[in-house]
Scaffold this motif. Structure first.
Motif, PDB file in Angstrom:
ATOM      1  N   PHE A 290       0.854  -1.175   0.000  1.00  0.00           N
ATOM      2  CA  PHE A 290       0.000   0.000   0.000  1.00  0.00           C
ATOM      3  C   PHE A 290       0.893   1.228   0.000  1.00  0.00           C
ATOM      4  CE2 PHE A 290       0.548  -0.800   4.535  1.00  0.00           C
ATOM      5  CZ  PHE A 290       0.720   0.468   5.083  1.00  0.00           C
ATOM      6  N   ASN A 291       0.298   2.376  -0.257  1.00  0.00           N
ATOM      7  CA  ASN A 291       1.108   3.564  -0.424  1.00  0.00           C
ATOM      8  C   ASN A 291       0.399   4.785   0.129  1.00  0.00           C
ATOM      9  OD1 ASN A 291       3.145   5.299  -1.384  1.00  0.00           O
ATOM     10  ND2 ASN A 291       1.900   5.771  -3.167  1.00  0.00           N
ATOM     11  N   ARG A 292       1.125   5.624   0.781  1.00  0.00           N
ATOM     12  CA  ARG A 292       0.645   6.946   1.136  1.00  0.00           C
ATOM     13  C   ARG A 292       1.525   8.003   0.464  1.00  0.00           C
ATOM     14  NH1 ARG A 292      -4.416   7.775   1.900  1.00  0.00           N
ATOM     15  NH2 ARG A 292      -5.294   6.177   3.212  1.00  0.00           N
ATOM     16  N   SER A 293       2.822   7.859   0.598  1.00  0.00           N
ATOM     17  CA  SER A 293       3.736   8.777  -0.081  1.00  0.00           C
ATOM     18  C   SER A 293       4.599   8.020  -1.090  1.00  0.00           C
ATOM     19  CB  SER A 293       4.620   9.502   0.933  1.00  0.00           C
ATOM     20  OG  SER A 293       5.341   8.573   1.722  1.00  0.00           O
ATOM     21  N   GLU A 294       4.918   6.766  -0.767  1.00  0.00           N
ATOM     22  CA  GLU A 294       5.672   5.903  -1.673  1.00  0.00           C
ATOM     23  C   GLU A 294       5.263   4.460  -1.400  1.00  0.00           C
ATOM     24  OE1 GLU A 294       9.683   5.363   1.055  1.00  0.00           O
ATOM     25  OE2 GLU A 294       9.626   6.943  -0.464  1.00  0.00           O
ATOM     26  N   PRO A 295       5.364   3.568  -2.411  1.00  0.00           N
ATOM     27  CA  PRO A 295       4.929   2.174  -2.230  1.00  0.00           C
ATOM     28  C   PRO A 295       5.652   1.513  -1.064  1.00  0.00           C
ATOM     29  CG  PRO A 295       5.330   2.648  -4.544  1.00  0.00           C
ATOM     30  CD  PRO A 295       5.824   3.834  -3.784  1.00  0.00           C
ATOM     31  N   ARG A 296       4.862   0.773  -0.263  1.00  0.00           N
ATOM     32  CA  ARG A 296       5.438   0.075   0.891  1.00  0.00           C
ATOM     33  C   ARG A 296       4.910  -1.353   0.948  1.00  0.00           C
ATOM     34  NH1 ARG A 296       4.144   2.963   6.193  1.00  0.00           N
ATOM     35  NH2 ARG A 296       2.381   3.836   5.064  1.00  0.00           N
ATOM     36  N   TYR A 297       5.747  -2.229   1.426  1.00  0.00           N
ATOM     37  CA  TYR A 297       5.367  -3.634   1.605  1.00  0.00           C
ATOM     38  C   TYR A 297       4.399  -3.749   2.777  1.00  0.00           C
ATOM     39  CZ  TYR A 297       5.981  -8.631   2.730  1.00  0.00           C
ATOM     40  OH  TYR A 297       5.782  -9.958   3.025  1.00  0.00           O
ATOM     41  N   TRP A 298       3.370  -4.549   2.586  1.00  0.00           N
ATOM     42  CA  TRP A 298       2.371  -4.796   3.629  1.00  0.00           C
ATOM     43  C   TRP A 298       2.366  -6.300   3.887  1.00  0.00           C
ATOM     44  CZ3 TRP A 298      -2.503  -7.339   3.540  1.00  0.00           C
ATOM     45  CH2 TRP A 298      -3.310  -7.100   4.651  1.00  0.00           C
ATOM     46  N   SER A 299       2.812  -6.690   5.066  1.00  0.00           N
ATOM     47  CA  SER A 299       3.234  -8.077   5.268  1.00  0.00           C
ATOM     48  C   SER A 299       2.228  -9.079   5.833  1.00  0.00           C
ATOM     49  CB  SER A 299       4.454  -8.085   6.200  1.00  0.00           C
ATOM     50  OG  SER A 299       4.101  -7.563   7.475  1.00  0.00           O
ATOM     51  N   PRO A 300       1.145  -8.692   6.523  1.00  0.00           N
ATOM     52  CA  PRO A 300       0.395  -9.684   7.320  1.00  0.00           C
ATOM     53  C   PRO A 300      -0.005 -10.966   6.583  1.00  0.00           C
ATOM     54  CG  PRO A 300      -0.352  -7.482   7.869  1.00  0.00           C
ATOM     55  CD  PRO A 300       0.601  -7.327   6.721  1.00  0.00           C
ATOM     56  N   ILE A 301      -0.687 -10.867   5.438  1.00  0.00           N
ATOM     57  CA  ILE A 301      -1.140 -12.077   4.749  1.00  0.00           C
ATOM     58  C   ILE A 301       0.034 -12.786   4.078  1.00  0.00           C
ATOM     59  CG2 ILE A 301      -2.585 -12.980   2.887  1.00  0.00           C
ATOM     60  CD1 ILE A 301      -4.626 -10.837   3.503  1.00  0.00           C
ATOM     61  N   ASP A 302       0.909 -12.020   3.465  1.00  0.00           N
ATOM     62  CA  ASP A 302       2.070 -12.617   2.794  1.00  0.00           C
ATOM     63  C   ASP A 302       2.911 -13.411   3.785  1.00  0.00           C
ATOM     64  OD1 ASP A 302       3.296 -12.741   0.171  1.00  0.00           O
ATOM     65  OD2 ASP A 302       4.987 -11.671   1.024  1.00  0.00           O
ATOM     66  N   ASN A 303       3.122 -12.872   4.963  1.00  0.00           N
ATOM     67  CA  ASN A 303       3.931 -13.559   5.971  1.00  0.00           C
ATOM     68  C   ASN A 303       3.279 -14.849   6.458  1.00  0.00           C
ATOM     69  OD1 ASN A 303       6.010 -11.754   5.912  1.00  0.00           O
ATOM     70  ND2 ASN A 303       5.439 -10.662   7.777  1.00  0.00           N
ATOM     71  N   ILE A 304       1.980 -14.822   6.665  1.00  0.00           N
ATOM     72  CA  ILE A 304       1.314 -16.014   7.195  1.00  0.00           C
ATOM     73  C   ILE A 304       1.295 -17.123   6.147  1.00  0.00           C
ATOM     74  CG2 ILE A 304      -1.093 -15.528   6.588  1.00  0.00           C
ATOM     75  CD1 ILE A 304       0.170 -16.828   9.969  1.00  0.00           C
ATOM     76  N   LEU A 305       1.225 -16.772   4.855  1.00  0.00           N
ATOM     77  CA  LEU A 305       1.317 -17.783   3.798  1.00  0.00           C
ATOM     78  C   LEU A 305       2.722 -18.375   3.753  1.00  0.00           C
ATOM     79  CD1 LEU A 305      -0.732 -16.257   0.822  1.00  0.00           C
ATOM     80  CD2 LEU A 305      -1.230 -18.357   2.093  1.00  0.00           C
TER      81      LEU A 305
END
Length: 453
Positions: A290-305
């Motif tokens: 997701f991004n507010r000022s620059e693209p950022r990694y969002w980990s919760p689902i990716d990490n659990i997989l």
């Protein structure tokens, strides 16, 4: 001196009381509705679950333990005796002028007419929406509907993406389809309808009530009324008299979750963590950013997989993603990254496929698979949100988890039915595997990345 000190103390106490009263009334000003005498003791637990789909006519995919979405929604309206409550991200049941002659558009028009006629049957229609300029909502208001508008930009800087119905507070619909004529004709949609289940539906009504009471507000209360608290969650499920299953609802974003309300991310994590042999996921988008000022990694689902692939014995994970012009190129990168965890490993298997749509007359890809569900050997999760960071962090969504009780044994439940639906789509000729030598056409198109909301 003493009297002066006493005056200061009294003044301070008065000020404190005034501030406390102001805080109480500003914090608990979203009360929720009366529940018509329905309690956890008197509500109905003997439920009937129906899986509903819209399958476009030009797709040669048969219904598999499902019924038509249109038929399911019409049945809900036919059953309505007192009230219909709807939340939808879109209101476009009438096709546009250029599309008005398309036969596919008629289902939306019929549904809109049914909604507008509810008042003549003494059935109230209430709608919560983030759309303030919808001509259809204005028409519904003129026909007697009570429409409340949420300023989602002020509340969360997001959007209202929830899609569900509550009928007479004992029947419900939840799924990917919104009030859009395409959802009833040209889009592939998936959802669930639950009949005569006031215990669970009462909880969904509380989520509707929360939305409805937030009309035109530009802030969220710091304290929610008890009438909006979640009734069921992972630790306290509602046991359904339906082939030994139990269920609970979840919601997002986190700031829209009063006490005891399960968060969507928590629900998805629990379903993945409880899986033992397989995890099948059918979603429109998979992009943990997701991004507010620059693209950022969002980990919760990716990490659990990743954790499931690494730690679980002999787990099979399949991910089916819709393919279209909007598909982000980074989606491929994240899928390859997950797949790499199982290279030369006998412990896990990660397979990914794209649901390839038809082309439009101008050659653009038309993404048609809007399904948003997950099924494992023990549970199902059906939601409203794409698996994209901004969806869960800023936008609203609602999900339902149904899992098998230990005593289910070999009983056929909604879990087995949804597994069959997924496998039907997975093995259809509309899918294409993630293959470095045959990159799906959707990733070849120029895509404007926009992770903001």
């Amino acid at each position: 001196m003493k009297s002066q000190h006493k005056c200061i103390v009294i003044f301070a106490l008065v000020c404190c009381c005034a501030v406390l009263i102001a805080l109480i009334f500003s914090a608990v000003d979203v009360w929720g509705d009366e529940e018509d005498g329905i309690t956890e003791e008197t509500c109905s637990k003997t439920c009937r679950v129906v899986l509903v789909e819209n399958i476009p006519e030009d797709l040669s995919i048969p219904h598999k333990d499902t019924v038509s979405l249109t038929a399911g929604l019409h049945e809900l309206l036919d059953k309505a005796r007192r009230s219909v409550e709807i939340v939808s991200p879109w209101w476009e049941l009438n096709s546009t002028d250029s599309e008005s002659n398309l036969p596919q558009g008629k289902q939306g028009q019929i549904l809109l007419r049914q909604l507008m006629s509810l008042r003549s049957r003494s059935v109230s229609l209430r709608v919560a929406s983030g759309l303030t300029d919808s001509s259809e909502l204005k028409a519904l208001t003129r026909s007697g509907a009570d429409v409340h508008y949420l300023n989602m930009t002020a509340l969360t800087r997001g959007q209202l993406n929830s899609s569900f119905w509550v009928v007479d507070r004992k029947h419900m619909y939840l799924g990917s389809a919104g009030m859009d004529w395409r959802s009833l004709s040209t889009m592939k949609e998936f959802g669930i309808i639950i009949h005569d289940c006031s215990c669970l539906v009462m909880d969904l009504h509380r989520i509707f009530s929360l939305y409805f009471q937030l009309e035109y507000r530009d802030f969220l209360p710091s304290i929610w009324s008890k009438r909006l608290y979640g009734l069921y969650n992972r630790g306290k499920t509602q046991k359904l008299h339906l082939n030994h299953t139990e269920a609970y609802l979840s919601s997002s974003p986190d700031v829209f979750c009063p006490k005891n309300r399960a968060k969507d991310i928590e629900a998805i994590k629990s379903v993945i963590q409880e899986a033992e042999t397989f995890i099948y996921i059918s979603i429109t988008d998979y992009l943990p950013m997701f991004n507010r000022s620059e693209p950022r990694y969002w980990s919760p689902i990716d990490n659990i997989l990743r954790e499931a692939l690494i730690l679980k014995e002999s787990i099979t994970v399949r991910v089916l993603i819709s393919c279209g012009e909007e598909t982000g190129p980074l989606t491929l990168n994240f899928l390859w990254s997950l797949k790499a965890l199982c290279v030369e490993s006998l412990r896990c298997s990660l397979e990914a496929k794209f649901f390839i749509p038809r082309e439009q007359s101008d050659g653009r890809l038309y993404r048609i698979n809007h399904s948003r569900f997950m099924v494992t050997d023990s549970s199902v999760y059906i939601g409203n949100s794409n698996w994209v960071g901004s969806e869960f962090v800023f936008n609203t969504g609602v999900g339902v988890v149904i899992r098998k009780c230990p005593e289910a044994n070999n009983t056929i439940t909604v879990v087995e039915q949804m597994k069959a639906v997924f496998e039907r789509d997975w093995h259809s000729h509309y899918t294409k595997p993630l293959d470095p030598n045959h990159i799906p056409a959707c990733s070849m198109h120029t895509v404007k990345e926009d992770f903001s909301v």
